[in-house]
Design a protein around this motif. Structure first.
Motif: not given
Length: 478
Positions: A145-155
């Motif tokens: 998140k800090q790097c501005g990289i999209d994550q797999i939808p989740g939590e």
């Protein structure tokens, strides 16, 4: 005047200037290979005396704690920490002058302390970058998140708060739960039903925690699992092309062990679109720059998922250390005529005076490579022994027949796509085998993955099955 490294020849020239002895420390001699192609004085200290040890010892000096006793093992842990702390190892290293730099798969606090006491340079980052920080999947999701990289939808959430109905409603009938600090697929759970969810909640790996752990929950992504290797250097971030990971291969793992079980790599078949490759390079660059700000340097690996429909590339986890692709990757790089990423890793810790043409080196590292590796395990979920042993080296599989050709342990010893190598811990006859124990690696120049289902293709299946059957693995009597 410092050398500017643009290619493999330049890298070899830099290592000719390195005066400090370099020593790899590991369980098997093969595990710690990788720098011998760059410096003739490289040597290895290992624990096990396997069938390949004398073959390697002809080219690379090997000091083996169990030399001459291939079945009767020392009473110690089977890891690099135990090897380094052994009194004979310490005595051997103290005789090497000037004091050597030591290469490990993964440093520990005990290794760090022993290196400081012995005056040896550790070719690795401090263990503080391990499972409590970068390697922790919950923390790493925050880094993305800090790097501005999209994550797999989740939590991320605590196990105590999880409810199957809520997760099923949010992510659909298939989702994934990952423990924060278990690697190799041993902490990954694919949930397809309430029964799978209950199995996760009551699994011994979950119950091992003294307090309820934070976990990562994500949507299930349909697609392959590529990975890449990157290296933080003083000049910038280096990264390889993507490679396929072999996961959950029934010829190589007993799948009762879990899901996402790592079984090897395929470089030869790893051809991705420009869109995917561009994403991979950008992700490695962003994460590498973030790590550099944290004071991290050297090699790290990124495991990914590729959404087959959208060609969206997601990062799953990070391994801040040497990787399961080693020493195969640096061997393949040398065979491919490109600079070895392991060489740059070592030079960063040696603090050698040199420069890198990052763009030119990356262009070479990111080109297509030959090769694959299959990692075989004891498929019996119980203690066993092998009633036969296989000669280490090169075999030919042609016309349905398997024929031993010659000794060998490196991809450079293979001459064509009909040949394969058996190496890495190859068990002596009547060795005691633990449930799911790693047995050996099968190396070849060709691809072994079937791109339709990401399992083994026919050639890979035939070779893996033949090799395993030749060992005649038999369960021990109760």
């Amino acid at each position: 005047m410092s050398i500017i490294v643009k290619n493999l020849s330049d890298l070899n020239e830099v290592f000719r200037q390195v005066e400090r002895p370099l020593v790899g420390v590991g369980v098997n001699a093969f595990n710690r290979l990788g720098l011998e192609d760059l410096t003739s004085g490289y040597r290895v200290v290992c624990l096990r005396y396997n069938l390949e040890t004398p073959v390697i010892d002809k080219d690379v000096k090997v000091y083996c704690l169990e030399r001459g006793r291939p079945i009767k093992h020392l009473k110690c842990h089977r890891n690099s920490t135990a090897v380094l702390l052994n009194k004979r190892t310490q005595k051997y290293l103290k005789k090497i002058l000037p004091k050597p730099a030591l290469l490990f798969y993964k440093p520990t606090y005990k290794i760090e302390r022993a290196c400081k006491e012995g005056g040896w340079l550790m070719l690795a980052n401090p263990p503080k970058y391990g499972k409590k920080t970068i390697e922790n999947k919950v923390i790493f999701r925050g880094i993305l998140k800090q790097c501005g990289i999209d994550q797999i939808p989740g939590e991320t959430n605590n196990v105590a708060n999880l409810n199957f109905e809520d997760l099923d409603k949010k992510y659909g009938s298939r989702f994934v739960i990952q423990l924060p600090d278990r690697g190799g697929g041993k902490g990954t759970f694919f949930i397809n039903s309430r029964a799978d969810f209950e199995n996760f909640i009551n699994h011994h790996r979950v119950l091992e925690y003294t307090t309820s752990p934070e976990v990562v929950i994500t949507k299930f992504i349909v697609g392959p699992s590529p990975s890449l290797t990157a290296c933080v250097t003083r000049e910038g971030i280096l990264s390889t092309n993507l490679q396929y990971q072999l996961l959950d291969i029934p010829e190589l793992w007993n799948l009762e062990k879990g899901s996402g079980l790592f079984s090897g790599h395929d470089w030869a078949q790893a051809r991705f679109s420009d869109k995917v490759n561009q994403q991979a390079n950008q992700i490695a660059q962003k994460i590498g720059e973030h790590f550099a700000m944290l004071g991290y340097k050297g090699i790290f690996g990124l495991d990914m998922l590729l959404d087959k429909e959208t060609e969206k590339l997601y990062v799953v986890e990070c391994n801040p250390r040497l990787l399961g692709s080693f020493p195969c990757l640096p061997m393949i790089q040398v065979v491919n005529g490109e600079p070895s990423i392991l060489g740059f890793h070592a030079l960063e810790f040696l603090k050698h005076n040199y420069r890198i043409d990052v763009n030119q080196v990356n262009e070479q590292m990111q080109r297509q490579k030959p090769g694959s590796q299959m990692i075989c395990h004891n498929l019996l979920y119980r203690w066993a022994h092998n009633e036969r042993e296989l000669a280490v080296g090169v075999y030919r599989f042609f016309g349905g027949k398997f024929i031993y050709q010659r000794p060998g342990y490196h991809y450079k010893h293979l001459q064509n796509n009909d040949e394969f190598l058996i190496v890495d811990g190859v068990p002596v006859k009547n060795s005691k085998l633990t449930p799911n124990q790693r047995l050996l690696r099968i190396l070849s120049l060709r691809g072994v993955i079937d791109l339709k289902n990401y399992k083994l293709n026919q050639w890979g299946h035939d070779v893996a099955t033949w090799v395993y059957n030749q060992l005649a693995i038999t369960p021990n009597k109760e």
